[in-house]
Design a protein around this motif. Structure first.
Motif, PDB file in Angstrom:
ATOM      1  N   LEU A  85      27.544  26.636 -11.124  1.00  0.00           N
ATOM      2  CA  LEU A  85      26.618  25.502 -11.131  1.00  0.00           C
ATOM      3  C   LEU A  85      25.608  25.621  -9.991  1.00  0.00           C
ATOM      4  O   LEU A  85      24.400  25.439 -10.198  1.00  0.00           O
ATOM      5  N   SER A  86      26.083  25.963  -8.807  1.00  0.00           N
ATOM      6  CA  SER A  86      25.165  26.062  -7.666  1.00  0.00           C
ATOM      7  C   SER A  86      24.124  27.149  -7.919  1.00  0.00           C
ATOM      8  O   SER A  86      22.940  26.967  -7.634  1.00  0.00           O
ATOM      9  N   GLU A  87      24.554  28.270  -8.480  1.00  0.00           N
ATOM     10  CA  GLU A  87      23.603  29.362  -8.724  1.00  0.00           C
ATOM     11  C   GLU A  87      22.534  28.955  -9.732  1.00  0.00           C
ATOM     12  O   GLU A  87      21.372  29.304  -9.596  1.00  0.00           O
ATOM     13  N   ILE A  88      22.929  28.200 -10.738  1.00  0.00           N
ATOM     14  CA  ILE A  88      21.943  27.768 -11.738  1.00  0.00           C
ATOM     15  C   ILE A  88      20.982  26.756 -11.105  1.00  0.00           C
ATOM     16  O   ILE A  88      19.769  26.824 -11.279  1.00  0.00           O
ATOM     17  N   MET A  89      21.528  25.823 -10.326  1.00  0.00           N
ATOM     18  CA  MET A  89      20.666  24.820  -9.698  1.00  0.00           C
ATOM     19  C   MET A  89      19.713  25.440  -8.682  1.00  0.00           C
ATOM     20  O   MET A  89      18.569  25.019  -8.550  1.00  0.00           O
ATOM     21  N   LEU A  90      20.206  26.459  -7.965  1.00  0.00           N
ATOM     22  CA  LEU A  90      19.386  27.037  -6.895  1.00  0.00           C
ATOM     23  C   LEU A  90      18.218  27.872  -7.423  1.00  0.00           C
ATOM     24  O   LEU A  90      17.299  28.180  -6.672  1.00  0.00           O
ATOM     25  N   GLN A  91      18.262  28.220  -8.713  1.00  0.00           N
ATOM     26  CA  GLN A  91      17.100  28.900  -9.284  1.00  0.00           C
ATOM     27  C   GLN A  91      15.990  27.859  -9.351  1.00  0.00           C
ATOM     28  O   GLN A  91      16.155  26.841 -10.009  1.00  0.00           O
ATOM     29  N   GLN A  92      14.922  28.060  -8.687  1.00  0.00           N
ATOM     30  CA  GLN A  92      13.736  27.182  -8.726  1.00  0.00           C
ATOM     31  C   GLN A  92      13.879  25.877  -7.945  1.00  0.00           C
ATOM     32  O   GLN A  92      12.993  25.051  -7.994  1.00  0.00           O
ATOM     33  N   TYR A 116      21.625  16.916  -5.991  1.00  0.00           N
ATOM     34  CA  TYR A 116      21.995  17.238  -7.365  1.00  0.00           C
ATOM     35  C   TYR A 116      23.400  17.828  -7.528  1.00  0.00           C
ATOM     36  O   TYR A 116      24.111  17.487  -8.466  1.00  0.00           O
ATOM     37  N   TYR A 117      23.769  18.722  -6.637  1.00  0.00           N
ATOM     38  CA  TYR A 117      25.083  19.385  -6.766  1.00  0.00           C
ATOM     39  C   TYR A 117      26.228  18.368  -6.671  1.00  0.00           C
ATOM     40  O   TYR A 117      27.069  18.298  -7.581  1.00  0.00           O
ATOM     41  N   LEU A 149      26.472  35.234 -21.973  1.00  0.00           N
ATOM     42  CA  LEU A 149      26.408  33.768 -22.063  1.00  0.00           C
ATOM     43  C   LEU A 149      24.972  33.262 -21.903  1.00  0.00           C
ATOM     44  O   LEU A 149      24.167  33.878 -21.194  1.00  0.00           O
ATOM     45  N   PRO A 150      24.664  32.103 -22.521  1.00  0.00           N
ATOM     46  CA  PRO A 150      23.281  31.601 -22.457  1.00  0.00           C
ATOM     47  C   PRO A 150      22.836  31.283 -21.028  1.00  0.00           C
ATOM     48  O   PRO A 150      23.582  30.663 -20.274  1.00  0.00           O
ATOM     49  N   GLY A 151      21.648  31.743 -20.683  1.00  0.00           N
ATOM     50  CA  GLY A 151      21.052  31.397 -19.391  1.00  0.00           C
ATOM     51  C   GLY A 151      21.605  32.182 -18.214  1.00  0.00           C
ATOM     52  O   GLY A 151      21.255  31.910 -17.072  1.00  0.00           O
ATOM     53  N   ILE A 152      22.492  33.147 -18.481  1.00  0.00           N
ATOM     54  CA  ILE A 152      23.028  33.948 -17.367  1.00  0.00           C
ATOM     55  C   ILE A 152      22.396  35.340 -17.389  1.00  0.00           C
ATOM     56  O   ILE A 152      22.603  36.114 -18.311  1.00  0.00           O
ATOM     57  N   GLY A 153      21.583  35.592 -16.366  1.00  0.00           N
ATOM     58  CA  GLY A 153      20.934  36.897 -16.241  1.00  0.00           C
ATOM     59  C   GLY A 153      21.667  37.737 -15.207  1.00  0.00           C
ATOM     60  O   GLY A 153      22.723  37.345 -14.704  1.00  0.00           O
ATOM     61  N   ARG A 154      21.065  38.869 -14.870  1.00  0.00           N
ATOM     62  CA  ARG A 154      21.761  39.808 -13.973  1.00  0.00           C
ATOM     63  C   ARG A 154      22.050  39.171 -12.612  1.00  0.00           C
ATOM     64  O   ARG A 154      23.122  39.379 -12.045  1.00  0.00           O
ATOM     65  N   TYR A 155      21.083  38.428 -12.073  1.00  0.00           N
ATOM     66  CA  TYR A 155      21.324  37.833 -10.761  1.00  0.00           C
ATOM     67  C   TYR A 155      22.526  36.883 -10.798  1.00  0.00           C
ATOM     68  O   TYR A 155      23.448  36.990  -9.989  1.00  0.00           O
ATOM     69  N   THR A 156      22.513  35.935 -11.744  1.00  0.00           N
ATOM     70  CA  THR A 156      23.583  34.927 -11.794  1.00  0.00           C
ATOM     71  C   THR A 156      24.937  35.587 -12.029  1.00  0.00           C
ATOM     72  O   THR A 156      25.930  35.233 -11.380  1.00  0.00           O
TER      73      THR A 156
END
Ligand code: SF4
Length: 311
Positions: free
Chosen positions: A33-40, A50-51, A109-116
């Motif tokens: 969750l933190s990694e997704i939120m921290l994008q942008q 938010y977290y 999985l949806p929305g998970i790229g190499r960084y995440t």
């Protein structure tokens, strides 16, 4: 290399951002969750607002999977880039209880790229793999003096640099170094633990010149229609606000002007004009004003309501 690794770890020990809540957990859902939120989104906003709020509403992957999408979008409201929330929700529904443990499976999985995927594996499972976000990429490009490298080369160099003895701390250290010392402008090389061996320290900015963003100015016009403590909102027709509720668009009006405010969205610099609307057709959703906080509304809509003191 051993000494450089140790210097970096020593610096991280004293100057790293150890207090960030997602660094003090091995709960994979929290890390994800933190990694997704921290994008942008800036670290402080994620950490302070938010977290914790999101975790309070959806404390586990199972809870997130069971929640209706509008509730998830409502909790994401104000963070922008709503596809992140939709993908997070879809992923929770796909995995239900536990995220996969390998980069290869995570990438499906949806929305998970190499960084995440690599961040989850490195920060959650301490796997010996590189992690490359914008901050780390800047350090790598300068450290190895890479002039306009392809992304693939940056990942390759990061791979050769990983500290197999302490991969998690190494990646977190590089991330903090990019964020606190190896800054985009005027990096603080004299404070950097990599300075002795950094190949780009003479002209660091040469390796990370950024293309100038061309901003586009736009005027947008919205109507505010309130009846019996409820406001008229509609499901957005725009892809970026899919499944979100937005204010009705209107033509520029001469009368009933309420206010105008500025809003930025990616490359757009918006002037948002608000007008009072007496009527709307039946396609609109009437949202009670006191439930707006949990409603899936965009940050632009939120700002408009704040300007009118309605949020
Ligand atoms: S020495 Fe300077 S350019 Fe090199 S990694 Fe450190 S801060 Fe960045």
């Amino acid at each position: 290399m051993k000494r450089v690794h140790q210097r970096l770890l020593d610096w991280y020990e004293t100057d790293g951002r150890h207090a960030l809540p997602w660094r003090n957990t091995r709960n994979m859902y929290h890390i994800y969750l933190s990694e997704i939120m921290l994008q942008q989104t800036q670290v402080n906003r994620v950490r302070d607002e938010y977290y914790p709020q999101f975790l309070e509403k959806f404390p586990s992957l199972e809870a997130l999977a069971k929640a209706p999408q509008e509730k998830v979008l409502g909790a994401w409201s104000g963070l922008g880039y709503y596809s992140r929330a939709r993908n997070l929700h879809k992923t929770a529904q796909l995995v239900q209880t536990e995220l996969p443990k390998t980069e290869k499976e995570l990438l499906l999985l949806p929305g998970i790229g190499r960084y995440t995927a690599s961040a989850i594996c490195s920060f959650g499972h301490e796997q010996t793999i590189p992690v490359v976000d914008t901050n780390i990429a800047r350090v790598i490009k300068r450290y190895f003096a890479l002039l306009e490298p392809k992304e693939k080369l940056v990942w390759e160099k990061a791979t050769t640099f990983v500290n197999a003895q302490a991969p998690r701390a190494h990646n977190l250290a590089l991330m903090d170094l990019g964020s606190l010392v190896c800054l985009p402008k005027n990096p603080k090389c004299s404070e950097c633990p990599l300075e002795v061996v950094c190949l780009g320290k003479e002209e660091p900015e040469l390796y990370t010149q950024r293309k100038k963003t061309i901003y586009e100015s736009l005027d947008l016009f919205y109507g505010i229609c309130i009846k019996d403590g409820k406001i008229a909102l509609e499901l957005s027709k725009e892809k970026m606000y899919k499944d979100m509720l937005v204010l009705p668009r209107v033509e520029p009006l001469e009368d009933d002007f309420l206010t105008v405010f500025k809003h930025s969205y990616t490359k757009y610099r918006l002037q948002v004009h608000l007008y009072r609307l007496e009527e709307v057709d039946e396609n609109f959703t009437w949202q009670a004003l006191q439930t707006l906080e949990d409603a899936p509304i965009s940050s632009l809509t939120k700002k408009a309501l704040m300007c009118l003191d309605l949020s």
